[in-house]
Design a protein around this motif. Structure first.
Motif, PDB file in Angstrom:
ATOM      1  N   SER B  48       0.822  -1.207   0.000  1.00 26.44           N
ATOM      2  CA  SER B  48       0.000   0.000   0.000  1.00 26.44           C
ATOM      3  C   SER B  48       0.855   1.256   0.000  1.00 26.44           C
ATOM      4  CB  SER B  48      -0.933   0.011   1.213  1.00 26.44           C
ATOM      5  OG  SER B  48      -1.794  -1.096   1.158  1.00 26.44           O
ATOM      6  N   GLN B  90      -7.080   0.637  -0.378  1.00 26.26           N
ATOM      7  CA  GLN B  90      -7.444  -0.492   0.462  1.00 26.26           C
ATOM      8  C   GLN B  90      -8.549  -0.109   1.436  1.00 26.26           C
ATOM      9  OE1 GLN B  90      -4.082  -1.905   2.635  1.00 26.26           O
ATOM     10  NE2 GLN B  90      -5.087  -3.795   3.253  1.00 26.26           N
ATOM     11  N   ASP B 167      -6.100  -1.884  -4.868  1.00 26.70           N
ATOM     12  CA  ASP B 167      -5.461  -2.389  -3.651  1.00 26.70           C
ATOM     13  C   ASP B 167      -6.451  -3.254  -2.882  1.00 26.70           C
ATOM     14  OD1 ASP B 167      -3.898  -2.895  -1.470  1.00 26.70           O
ATOM     15  OD2 ASP B 167      -3.409  -0.806  -1.037  1.00 26.70           O
ATOM     16  N   GLU B 168      -6.317  -4.545  -2.984  1.00 28.21           N
ATOM     17  CA  GLU B 168      -7.182  -5.517  -2.314  1.00 28.21           C
ATOM     18  C   GLU B 168      -8.657  -5.270  -2.598  1.00 28.21           C
ATOM     19  OE1 GLU B 168      -6.180  -6.590   1.655  1.00 28.21           O
ATOM     20  OE2 GLU B 168      -4.065  -6.122   1.380  1.00 28.21           O
ATOM     21  N   GLY B 418      -2.996  -2.549   6.577  1.00 31.12           N
ATOM     22  CA  GLY B 418      -4.371  -3.020   6.755  1.00 31.12           C
ATOM     23  C   GLY B 418      -4.453  -4.355   7.466  1.00 31.12           C
TER      24      GLY B 418
END
Ligand SMILES: Nc1ncnc2c1ncn2[C@@H]1O[C@H](COP(=O)(O)OP(=O)(O)OP(=O)(O)O)[C@@H](O)[C@H]1O
Ligand SMILES: [Mg+2]
Lengths: 365, 516
Positions: B48, B90, B167-168, B418
């Motif tokens: 990230s 994220q 991001d995810e 995260g």
């Protein structure tokens, strides 16, 4: 896992580096505070120049009357007593994310209550007990005055900025009405409450004219600081202030805490009023409203709601306001110029913070 | 590594330091049109952070970023957008008090009137190709996190980026949603876009990627370029990645076999929910007649597309949301009238899926965040006074036990990656005294090793005789852990199946509205 030990090792490494970093941090913080204050003094000086007053004379006078003359510094320290109580109340509210802007109404009602009760009570009981009772009643009255905004915020989500401001308008008027109609001293021609005899007021410190209310004020703000930073109750309030949804999720009774915050904050404002009357003024004259509550707000912000820093800024504010009052009489600069000065400081500080942030960003770019 | 002319964005020796940690350490990366570049790495590896620099949130301390071959400092998120870099972060970055449409329109020139009709047409086009539906006029705060994630994806797409960073973004989608997003990514790179895709699910990496880079402790430890990528099978890719990430070989790490836990059939139910109802709001479903029992040692799964009432169910059980009817019993006692705190004291735990919104206080230190739900309890507070030493001792223990990667206990929890924030939450809810635990997407954002560890922890929790309600959009997760799986749709349970061999098909059928 293979890297299990990494966090522990790096944690120690950081602790070592963070020690060095905090030293630089404090220096930076100090620069970021004093620099803007200096800049604000210069800007305010320009304004004085424009209105035809010699700024150096003005500042010299303020410093002399507020800080360097024996009488001035004693007055300054005496003025700090109510301001410290108000600042303590604001710290509680602001840290809990509640904007109690009703300090002035709560202050005046506390003051009137003290002025109404203390002279009566000293006649029927020992002075120390009378004054204590008087303090407590003032506190309770001010607390009651905050109940409506508190309940509205806690159970209906009504924005407290508006309600507390409205209550402060009502509170100042009510205080006035009480002085003129209910607690008016029949023995005088000017409308004012009965006067607490000088010998029954809070004792002075040693051989000076400084009120012992200063000690109470210092105690109040330090206790508030410790409660906010070291206790479970303070932590709960800070959670509510920092993330209200997390507070609900964590099972805190947010409505009850909200009411408690308003009560404490208003109670301290009421005590501020009481300490000013019982310690210094002795009575409340009709239409008396020093508006300390509003003046203290910027000081608390400048201190970032830290109790010890707030003591420093309250001292600065006192110097400016005592010195400013004298200068007003001598140089014809309105009394309120102190407030102008304080607000310029606040704006310059905010700007400095912004510029600092941008600078940090662009330095890395 | 010399910049290649084909790169639209390239990183050269990029380093980023935070107090106590080197988050990115001399990273080279090339991002090319027509490629899905998958970034892999454990929690806290620095993925990230890298994205933060590409999207203008942060500046590298060393090294440089080339855009179209020219060194270009990306100074702000606005600048990144102007360069054609669109990012889905994220953690949600939407303004909760605005509607979805307003959020999508944010950032337009201030002197222009927002072009709502144009937006609606564009959104309709994208959502159709994505196979999602988005409520344009709902307030963001009313949406579930999964729905918000879809809005974020949509927002990046609406802006016509040349480089799309995700991001995810699959962490809250159902298997079907993931498939659709994957297909869309393939279509977009087919049209010449570049995509950077971060995920913890190795199968997604193998299925949707063209090039894979693996980060570890801030360094890039390996890359599989497209030429090699194409020659490898899915299995080979996965095992190569696992070796790069964890340095040890495992065949199919996710295929942990279902444990044969035996739930004592004679035990009375520990958590009983009967006819639970919650009023719907304008844009979020309510709940109607939800009923289920969970016996000690049992794991009941709730499957379904995010936004079908999962959040409402969890919150109503935890006491955060008012129920309009029904009863909830814990160990035989009715708890539906109790407060959040009281329910917790009786042993009901709730792991929220909204770790930054309500799970933590971001500005508070990691240590305090472990005890947010125990403020005032001994031994961490005595007589209401904080026992710093006791808190730090226990926090350090939890950090070790749950492998939370943090520079120090004093670090504000929002500074963690995260997955590491998620570990803090899991540690907090599994601490002593639990009787029944509601897990809402417990492994969301965790890397492979930690996902497996957490799943094992949850199984162990159940094995200790606790009742577990496991809400997840990840069917594999449910199949690998649950005794029974209920499917939620539109606020009611449409069916419950025992987790036997044909469970996957049955749950799948229930989810698309067919009878099991
Ligand atoms: N703003 C910040 N301040 C301090 N440290 C930070 C900050 N942002 C990230 N870090 C640290 O940098 C490291 C890398 O974090 P990053 O968020 O990039 O990890 P990640 O690879 O995205 O992990 P995850 O899979 O858990 O999301 C972490 O150790 C984190 O604590
Ligand atoms: Mg991350």
């Amino acid at each position: 896992m293979s890297i299990d030990t990494a966090p522990g090792a790096s944690a120690n490494a950081l602790d070592a580096t963070s020690g060095a970093a905090t030293g630089r941090d404090i220096l930076h913080r100090l620069l970021m505070t004093l620099g803007p204050i200096l800049a604000a003094l210069i800007i305010a000086g320009c304004i004085l120049l424009v209105v035809g007053v010699d700024p150096l004379a003005y500042y010299g006078y303020v410093l002399e009357k507020g800080l360097f003359s024996p009488l001035g510094i004693q007055q300054t320290l005496t003025r700090m007593a109510p301001l410290l109580f108000l600042a303590a109340g604001l710290i509680v509210a602001f840290r809990a994310g509640m904007w109690n802007l009703g300090g002035d109404g709560q202050f005046l009602l506390g003051a009137v209550t003290a002025a109404a009760s203390a002279p009566v009570l000293v006649q029927v009981m020992p002075a120390w007990l009378a004054l204590t009772c008087s303090f407590l009643i003032s506190m309770v009255v001010a607390m009651a005055w905050s109940l409506l905004p508190a309940l509205l915020r806690a159970y209906q989500g009504v924005n407290e900025i508006i309600t507390t401001l409205m209550m402060t308008f009502l509170g100042t008027s009510l205080a006035n009405v009480l002085v003129k109609l209910v607690f008016r001293d029949p023995g005088t021609t000017v409308p004012q409450t009965r006067t607490l005899p000088v010998e029954d007021r809070l004792p002075r410190l040693f051989d000076t004219t400084i009120t012992s209310g200063l000690v109470l004020g210092l105690a109040a703000i330090i206790i508030v600081h410790l409660v906010m930073t070291r206790t479970a109750f303070g932590l709960k309030l800070r959670i509510v202030g920092a993330n209200p949804r997390a507070a609900v999720h964590a099972g805190l009774g947010v409505p009850r805490l909200t009411v408690a915050v308003f009560a404490i904050s208003a109670g301290l404002a009421g005590l501020a009023g009481a300490v000013d009357i019982i310690g210094v003024q002795g009575n409340v004259r009709a239409d008396w409203n020093p508006a300390y509550g509003l003046a203290v707000i910027p000081a608390v912000f400048l201190a970032r709601m830290n109790g010890f820093a707030a003591i420093g800024f309250v001292f600065l504010l006192s110097v400016l306001s005592i010195g400013g009052e004298s200068a007003a009489r001598r140089l014809g600069v309105p009394n309120h110029f102190t407030l102008v000065l304080v607000s310029i400081m606040l704006i310059v500080l905010a700007l400095a913070e912004y510029v600092d942030h941008r600078y940090n960003q662009s330095r890395k770019a | 590594m010399p910049a290649d002319k084909r790169d639209i964005v390239a990183l050269e020796g990029v380093t980023k330091r935070f107090p106590g940690i080197v988050a990115n350490d001399g990273i080279d990366l090339s991002i090319r049109p027509g490629e899905v570049h998958v970034l892999l790495g454990e929690n806290g590896a620095g993925k990230s952070t890298l994205i933060g620099m590409l999207s203008g949130l942060q500046q590298p301390d060393e090294g440089r970023i080339l855009v179209d071959g020219k060194p270009t400092p990306i100074t702000s998120p606005r600048h990144a957008l102007a360069l054609g870099i669109g990012t889905v972060f994220q953690h949600m970055m939407l303004v909760p008090t605005l509607t979805v449409a307003e959020n999508l329109l944010l950032g337009g020139p201030w002197w222009q009137r927002p072009r709502t009709e144009e937006l609606e047409a564009r959104v309709a086009e994208i959502t159709r190709s994505l196979g999602i539906s988005v409520k344009l006029h709902a307030k963001v705060s009313e949406l579930s996190l999964g729905e918000q994630q879809q809005v974020e994806i949509l927002r990046a797409m609406v802006r016509n980026s040349r480089l799309l960073i995700l991001d995810e973004s699959t962490s809250m989608l159902t298997p079907k949603g993931i498939e659709e997003l994957g297909a869309l990514m393939r279509r977009l790179v087919g049209q010449g876009l570049a995509i950077v895709f971060i995920t913890h699910k190795l199968k997604e990496a193998a299925a949707f990627g063209d090039r894979i880079s693996v980060l570890k402790l801030g360094r890039k430890v390996g890359e599989i370029p497209p030429e090699r990528f194409r020659t490898l099978s899915e299995q080979e890719i996965i095992s190569e990645i696992v070796e790069l990430m964890f340095g040890k070989q495992k065949d199919d790490p996710e295929a942990a076999e279902r444990p044969t836990r035996t739930v004592r059939a004679d035990a009375g139910p520990l958590l009983q929910v009967a006819d639970l109802a919650v009023a719907p709001t304008e844009n979020a479903p309510g709940l109607s007649s939800i009923s289920f029992d969970i016996r000690p040692g049992e794991i009941l799964g709730i499957a379904g597309i995010d936004g079908n009432g999962q959040k409402q169910l969890a919150e109503a059980l935890a006491g955060q949301r008012a129920a309009t009817g029904g009863s909830v019993r814990l160990e035989g006692t009715a708890i539906e009238a109790l407060s959040v705190g009281e329910r917790r004291r009786r042993g009901l735990r709730y792991l929220t899926d909204d770790r930054l919104g309500e799970g933590t206080v971001g500005a508070f230190p990691v240590s305090i965040n472990f005890f947010l739900k125990q403020v005032g309890a001994s031994p961490f507070w005595r007589g209401g006074v904080e026992q710093r030493a006791e808190i730090d001792r226990r926090a350090a223990q939890l950090v070790r036990e749950y492998d939370v990667r943090t520079p120090s206990l004093k670090t504000p929890v929002a500074r963690l990656s995260g997955g590491n924030i998620q570990k803090v939450l899991i540690a907090r809810e599994l601490a002593e005294g639990a009787r029944a635990v509601i897990f809402n997407k417990p492994t969301y954002g965790l890397d492979l090793a930690n996902t497996l560890a957490s799943r094992q922890r949850i199984r162990d929790t159940a094995a200790r005789g606790l009742a577990v309600l496991l809400i997840s959009t990840d069917l594999e997760e449910l199949l690998s852990m649950c005794d029974r799986i209920a499917v939620i749709a539109n606020g009611s349970l449409v069916g419950t199946v025992a987790n036997a061999d044909d469970a996957r098909t049955k749950v799948g059928r229930l989810m698309i509205g067919l009878a099991a």
